[in-house]
Every structure is written in structure tokens, then in C-alpha cells.
Scaffold this active site. Sequence first.
Site, PDB file in Angstrom:
ATOM      1  N   CYS A  11       0.863  -1.185   0.000  1.00 25.37           N
ATOM      2  CA  CYS A  11       0.000   0.000   0.000  1.00 25.37           C
ATOM      3  C   CYS A  11       0.899   1.234   0.000  1.00 25.37           C
ATOM      4  O   CYS A  11       2.056   1.162  -0.421  1.00 25.37           O
ATOM      5  CB  CYS A  11      -0.969  -0.021   1.190  1.00 25.37           C
ATOM      6  N   ARG A  17      -3.377  -0.714   5.281  1.00 30.52           N
ATOM      7  CA  ARG A  17      -3.955  -1.747   4.430  1.00 30.52           C
ATOM      8  C   ARG A  17      -3.054  -2.955   4.224  1.00 30.52           C
ATOM      9  O   ARG A  17      -3.506  -4.110   4.373  1.00 30.52           O
ATOM     10  CB  ARG A  17      -4.346  -1.149   3.068  1.00 30.52           C
ATOM     11  N   ASP A 127      -8.366   3.706   1.037  1.00 29.29           N
ATOM     12  CA  ASP A 127      -7.402   4.187   2.028  1.00 29.29           C
ATOM     13  C   ASP A 127      -8.165   4.730   3.241  1.00 29.29           C
ATOM     14  O   ASP A 127      -8.913   5.693   3.121  1.00 29.29           O
ATOM     15  CB  ASP A 127      -6.571   5.304   1.372  1.00 29.29           C
TER      16      ASP A 127
HETATM   17  P1  4NP Z   1      -1.810   2.731   4.118  1.00 28.09           P
HETATM   18  O1  4NP Z   1      -2.479   4.060   4.704  1.00 28.09           O
HETATM   19  O2  4NP Z   1      -1.245   3.115   2.760  1.00 28.09           O
HETATM   20  O3  4NP Z   1      -2.950   1.801   4.005  1.00 28.09           O
HETATM   21  O4  4NP Z   1      -0.742   2.312   5.097  1.00 28.09           O
HETATM   22  C1  4NP Z   1      -1.842   5.298   4.766  1.00 28.09           C
HETATM   23  C2  4NP Z   1      -0.863   5.516   5.705  1.00 28.09           C
HETATM   24  C3  4NP Z   1      -0.253   6.762   5.781  1.00 28.09           C
HETATM   25  C4  4NP Z   1      -0.634   7.765   4.915  1.00 28.09           C
HETATM   26  C5  4NP Z   1      -1.618   7.542   3.965  1.00 28.09           C
HETATM   27  C6  4NP Z   1      -2.212   6.294   3.888  1.00 28.09           C
HETATM   28  N1  4NP Z   1      -0.033   9.043   5.012  1.00 28.09           N
HETATM   29  O5  4NP Z   1      -0.468   9.947   4.290  1.00 28.09           O
HETATM   30  O6  4NP Z   1       0.889   9.224   5.818  1.00 28.09           O
END
Ligand code: 4NP
Length: 171
Positions: A11, A17, A127
Site C-alpha cells: 500500500c 492496508r 485508504d
Molecule cells: P496505508 O495508509 O497506505 O494503508 O498504510 C496510509 C498511511 C499513511 C498515509 C496515507 C495512507 N499518510 O499519508 O501518511
Amino acid sequence: MTRPLTVLAVCLGNICRSPTAEAALQEAAAEAGLELEVRSAGTGGWHVGEPPDPRMRTAAARVGLTIDGSAERVDRVALDDADLVLAMDRSNLADLERLAGSAGIHTPIVLFREFDPAATGEVEVPDPYYGGEDGFDEVVAICRRTATTLVGLLAHGGVDEALAARGSVQP
Ligand code: 4NP
């Protein structure tokens, strides 16, 4: 010695995710008796070294799923080592295809949710980072049912069977 099939869930941050997909795949593989090496990583490096987001851990724990580990950024070696790479959304997929292309790596890279038996045309794991609690519960549900279906395909016919079934899995 044959090495187990290796899948890599990816992800953006590797704190919501993909660690959930990783844990769900491990859970499904254990239930199916499939020896499967599961890893996860993020395309971005902002959270490297951090544990999964506490909101994600809490949502996973509600269904008895433990997510742990510390965030890693995906690199060429991780892509090359995997037999199948599972992108959580289209943006992750595009970033991964660029990285693989620049290194001449031919590991298949697909959207994880192409194996979601309940997806009605939606092929991204949304997300949850900037949303509410519901979004985290939804990620857990998507990851668990998708992992069960994907592991079934892998156990039956390996990566080839999984790739052939993309987008047409039945509930
Ligand atoms: P992930 O979620 O991609 O599912 O781990 C996110 C984690 C951090 C961020 C965005 C999505 N961020 O903008 O820091």
C-alpha cells in the site's frame, strides 16, 4: 529444497492496508494448510520503522486478527523475491509497475481486490487513513474475504490459477 510461494502486499504507508492484508493472508493460509510466505511494504517512506496504525490494529483485533511488524518501503529486491505482488490501489499499482519496469523485474503485479468475491466492480482497497473507524473495519472485512479467496486459488493451482481468475472470482 523448494521455497514456499511468496506474496508481497503493498500500500502507500505500510501501516494500514498492507499489514492487514498480510495478516489476513497468513490467517487464510494457516486455515488452508498452505505454506505461504507473506510480506508487506509501502511505496512511500514516511512511516518506515513504525508499527501499524493503532486504529488499524484495533479494527483488526475486533475480529481476532493481530497485525504487527514495522513499516518498510518497497524496493526492487522485495519485488524480485516475490512470486506475486498485490497492490492495494491503482496508485500503488502504477508506482510498483514503474519500479519493476525500471529494474527489468517481471514479477506479476495485480490489484489485491481483483480476488474479492464480494467486489461489485470496485477493485481498490479504500485508504482509511483520513477517515473514520468504519473505514478501518471495512479494510479488515475486504482483506479477510479477499485473502480467503486468493489463498484458495493459490493452494489449488498456484500463481497461474490466481492470475487466470482475476476479476471473475465468485462469492
Ligand atoms: P496505508 O495508509 O497506505 O494503508 O498504510 C496510509 C498511511 C499513511 C498515509 C496515507 C495512507 N499518510 O499519508 O501518511
